[in-house]
Design a protein around this motif. Sequence first.
Motif, PDB file in Angstrom:
ATOM      1  N   VAL A   1      40.102  44.908  26.181  1.00  0.00           N
ATOM      2  CA  VAL A   1      39.767  45.774  25.045  1.00  0.00           C
ATOM      3  C   VAL A   1      41.024  46.425  24.491  1.00  0.00           C
ATOM      4  N   ILE A   2      41.836  47.004  25.365  1.00  0.00           N
ATOM      5  CA  ILE A   2      43.059  47.685  24.928  1.00  0.00           C
ATOM      6  C   ILE A   2      44.055  46.697  24.322  1.00  0.00           C
ATOM      7  N   GLY A   3      44.260  45.563  25.000  1.00  0.00           N
ATOM      8  CA  GLY A   3      45.205  44.566  24.511  1.00  0.00           C
ATOM      9  C   GLY A   3      44.800  43.993  23.163  1.00  0.00           C
ATOM     10  N   SER A   4      43.516  43.767  22.970  1.00  0.00           N
ATOM     11  CA  SER A   4      43.031  43.224  21.696  1.00  0.00           C
ATOM     12  C   SER A   4      43.264  44.204  20.557  1.00  0.00           C
ATOM     13  N   LEU A   5      43.060  45.481  20.828  1.00  0.00           N
ATOM     14  CA  LEU A   5      43.291  46.498  19.800  1.00  0.00           C
ATOM     15  C   LEU A   5      44.772  46.575  19.427  1.00  0.00           C
ATOM     16  N   VAL A   6      45.637  46.416  20.410  1.00  0.00           N
ATOM     17  CA  VAL A   6      47.088  46.414  20.133  1.00  0.00           C
ATOM     18  C   VAL A   6      47.443  45.223  19.246  1.00  0.00           C
ATOM     19  N   ILE A   7      46.942  44.032  19.599  1.00  0.00           N
ATOM     20  CA  ILE A   7      47.208  42.832  18.808  1.00  0.00           C
ATOM     21  C   ILE A   7      46.678  42.993  17.383  1.00  0.00           C
TER      22      ILE A   7
ATOM     23  N   TYR B   1      36.645  42.448  37.466  1.00  0.00           N
ATOM     24  CA  TYR B   1      36.012  42.183  36.172  1.00  0.00           C
ATOM     25  C   TYR B   1      36.136  43.392  35.248  1.00  0.00           C
ATOM     26  N   PHE B   2      35.781  44.552  35.755  1.00  0.00           N
ATOM     27  CA  PHE B   2      35.839  45.748  34.912  1.00  0.00           C
ATOM     28  C   PHE B   2      37.286  46.135  34.590  1.00  0.00           C
ATOM     29  N   GLY B   3      38.193  45.850  35.516  1.00  0.00           N
ATOM     30  CA  GLY B   3      39.605  46.106  35.244  1.00  0.00           C
ATOM     31  C   GLY B   3      40.125  45.221  34.122  1.00  0.00           C
ATOM     32  N   TRP B   4      39.796  43.936  34.189  1.00  0.00           N
ATOM     33  CA  TRP B   4      40.217  43.014  33.135  1.00  0.00           C
ATOM     34  C   TRP B   4      39.489  43.275  31.825  1.00  0.00           C
ATOM     35  N   LEU B   5      38.240  43.734  31.918  1.00  0.00           N
ATOM     36  CA  LEU B   5      37.492  44.076  30.709  1.00  0.00           C
ATOM     37  C   LEU B   5      38.198  45.194  29.948  1.00  0.00           C
ATOM     38  N   GLY B   6      38.587  46.231  30.647  1.00  0.00           N
ATOM     39  CA  GLY B   6      39.309  47.334  30.012  1.00  0.00           C
ATOM     40  C   GLY B   6      40.652  46.880  29.455  1.00  0.00           C
ATOM     41  N   THR B   7      41.359  46.037  30.209  1.00  0.00           N
ATOM     42  CA  THR B   7      42.657  45.527  29.757  1.00  0.00           C
ATOM     43  C   THR B   7      42.502  44.705  28.485  1.00  0.00           C
TER      44      THR B   7
ATOM     45  N   LEU C   1      34.139  38.463  25.287  1.00  0.00           N
ATOM     46  CA  LEU C   1      34.505  39.661  26.037  1.00  0.00           C
ATOM     47  C   LEU C   1      33.947  39.627  27.453  1.00  0.00           C
ATOM     48  N   ASP C   2      32.891  38.861  27.659  1.00  0.00           N
ATOM     49  CA  ASP C   2      32.373  38.669  29.016  1.00  0.00           C
ATOM     50  C   ASP C   2      33.141  37.582  29.754  1.00  0.00           C
ATOM     51  N   ALA C   3      33.363  36.448  29.099  1.00  0.00           N
ATOM     52  CA  ALA C   3      33.903  35.271  29.783  1.00  0.00           C
ATOM     53  C   ALA C   3      35.367  35.418  30.159  1.00  0.00           C
ATOM     54  N   LEU C   4      36.171  35.989  29.301  1.00  0.00           N
ATOM     55  CA  LEU C   4      37.599  36.111  29.597  1.00  0.00           C
ATOM     56  C   LEU C   4      37.862  36.991  30.815  1.00  0.00           C
ATOM     57  N   PRO C   5      37.297  38.213  30.897  1.00  0.00           N
ATOM     58  CA  PRO C   5      37.480  39.006  32.122  1.00  0.00           C
ATOM     59  C   PRO C   5      36.821  38.360  33.341  1.00  0.00           C
ATOM     60  N   ARG C   6      35.689  37.683  33.131  1.00  0.00           N
ATOM     61  CA  ARG C   6      34.996  37.037  34.255  1.00  0.00           C
ATOM     62  C   ARG C   6      35.887  35.957  34.879  1.00  0.00           C
TER      63      ARG C   6
ATOM     64  N   THR D   1      45.686  31.623  30.268  1.00  0.00           N
ATOM     65  CA  THR D   1      44.636  32.535  29.812  1.00  0.00           C
ATOM     66  C   THR D   1      45.216  33.893  29.435  1.00  0.00           C
ATOM     67  N   LEU D   2      46.157  34.368  30.237  1.00  0.00           N
ATOM     68  CA  LEU D   2      46.787  35.659  29.947  1.00  0.00           C
ATOM     69  C   LEU D   2      47.534  35.619  28.615  1.00  0.00           C
ATOM     70  N   CYS D   3      48.110  34.457  28.292  1.00  0.00           N
ATOM     71  CA  CYS D   3      48.877  34.332  27.052  1.00  0.00           C
ATOM     72  C   CYS D   3      47.985  34.167  25.819  1.00  0.00           C
ATOM     73  N   THR D   4      46.737  33.717  26.025  1.00  0.00           N
ATOM     74  CA  THR D   4      45.863  33.435  24.879  1.00  0.00           C
ATOM     75  C   THR D   4      44.661  34.366  24.767  1.00  0.00           C
ATOM     76  N   MET D   5      44.299  35.072  25.846  1.00  0.00           N
ATOM     77  CA  MET D   5      43.047  35.827  25.850  1.00  0.00           C
ATOM     78  C   MET D   5      43.019  36.940  24.809  1.00  0.00           C
ATOM     79  N   PHE D   6      44.141  37.610  24.602  1.00  0.00           N
ATOM     80  CA  PHE D   6      44.161  38.720  23.657  1.00  0.00           C
ATOM     81  C   PHE D   6      44.065  38.219  22.218  1.00  0.00           C
ATOM     82  N   THR D   7      44.714  37.072  21.921  1.00  0.00           N
ATOM     83  CA  THR D   7      44.612  36.524  20.569  1.00  0.00           C
ATOM     84  C   THR D   7      43.215  35.974  20.294  1.00  0.00           C
TER      85      THR D   7
END
Length: 419
Positions: free
Chosen positions: A342-348, A334-340, A299-304, A88-94
């Motif tokens: 958002v930031i990671g997706s913008l970088v990608i 959840y909120f920690g991963w939500l923020g991560t 954006l809800d399911a991945l951090p959840r 999940t960590l390897c695919t969630m941002f893409t």
Amino acid sequence: MTKKNILQSLGPGLLFAGAAVGVSHLVYSTKAGAIYGFGLIWLVFMANIFKYPFFEFGPRYAAATGESLLRGYQRLGNWVLGLFSIITLCTMFTIQAAVTIVTASLAVHLFGNGISLMFWAAILLLVCAGILTIGRYKLLDNLMKFIIITLTLITFITVIIAFKQTTSPIRWAQEFPMEGIGLTFVIAFMGWMPAPLDLSVWHSLWALEKQKQTQDDFNLKKSLFDFNVGYIGTTILALFFVALGALVMYNSGTAFSPKGAVFAKQLIELYTTTLGNSMGLFIGLAAFITMFSTTVTCLDALPRSMAKAHVLLMKKNTATHSTNTQADSSRVYYFGWLGTLVIGSLVILNLFLTNMASFLMVATILSFLTTPFFAIVNYILVTRYLPKEQQPSMIIKALSGLGIVYLFVFCGIYIWSLL
């Protein structure tokens, strides 16, 4: 059961549909029709049929046990849960970046006024994060019922009109592209048709949330009915979008652009060509709302799912921790991963912004190559930990075996083609 009660009983299945009816439908199904006509209808049916058991195991396991697939993965061993977290960590941002870029491209076409694609992506992610912070599951549940029903009606009407207006011969001969660019497209198409298989985990989490909302009235029978409504709906919509591409763009000499804003314009024109320019804004809004729903559900399911996995991995002996303590930890994570995310997706997005088509291809192929893992562990869970009366039928078990073979064969073919 009245119509009102049926609608109220629906929830996770429509969230599933909201997450699935996005890139796989608006992008890949439409593109399949534009390139091959109706020649890849076999692929739509094959992907949906052979993936069906593994998606169904998510709500089945949750309703039967009262726990998510993630807790089930931990029962198989912390290494299984850990492997899920790594995948999940390897695919969630893409995944998140892929659905966001399509949504942002539609926003540029509809409301752009000189605002950059990257800016729209950032705004969308922040708005979705705000919605999830304020409304959480209940808001998603209510929003998705309106979106999916509206989209289905609009798309159905459009397909009927397109069939009536087409003057070109309809090509139904099935095609089997098994090399080069054709094979790459087939693998990418299967990767997100109807959705990445980790949606089974998301569905199990949503099913538990639905149980909380309905005070445990969301039993196994209702859960499977809800799932089947959503799953069959996504399959039908995929066929609709293939039809639109085939009826409007096949043999037209027009190719989809890799540039996001241009692609969005071409996508909207699929509708306006059949319904008229006066419907352009209405159809554009419908497409945008569809992709927006996909963006917010992902954006809800991945951090959840990552938050739940985080809690389980950090507290191996869950019996020693109260439910309230685990819930509090899940909210924080959840909120920690939500923020991560958002930031990671913008970088990608910043790295791949110049070529949306290549980026989507990478994201969908990665999803398909990880599919066998989810298929095998989901099958083991429902056959090992569920009572006989709550296990899937022998037909579904047999279909599961065929599905696993299908997934490994196509993954092998793709890997072999790269050598």
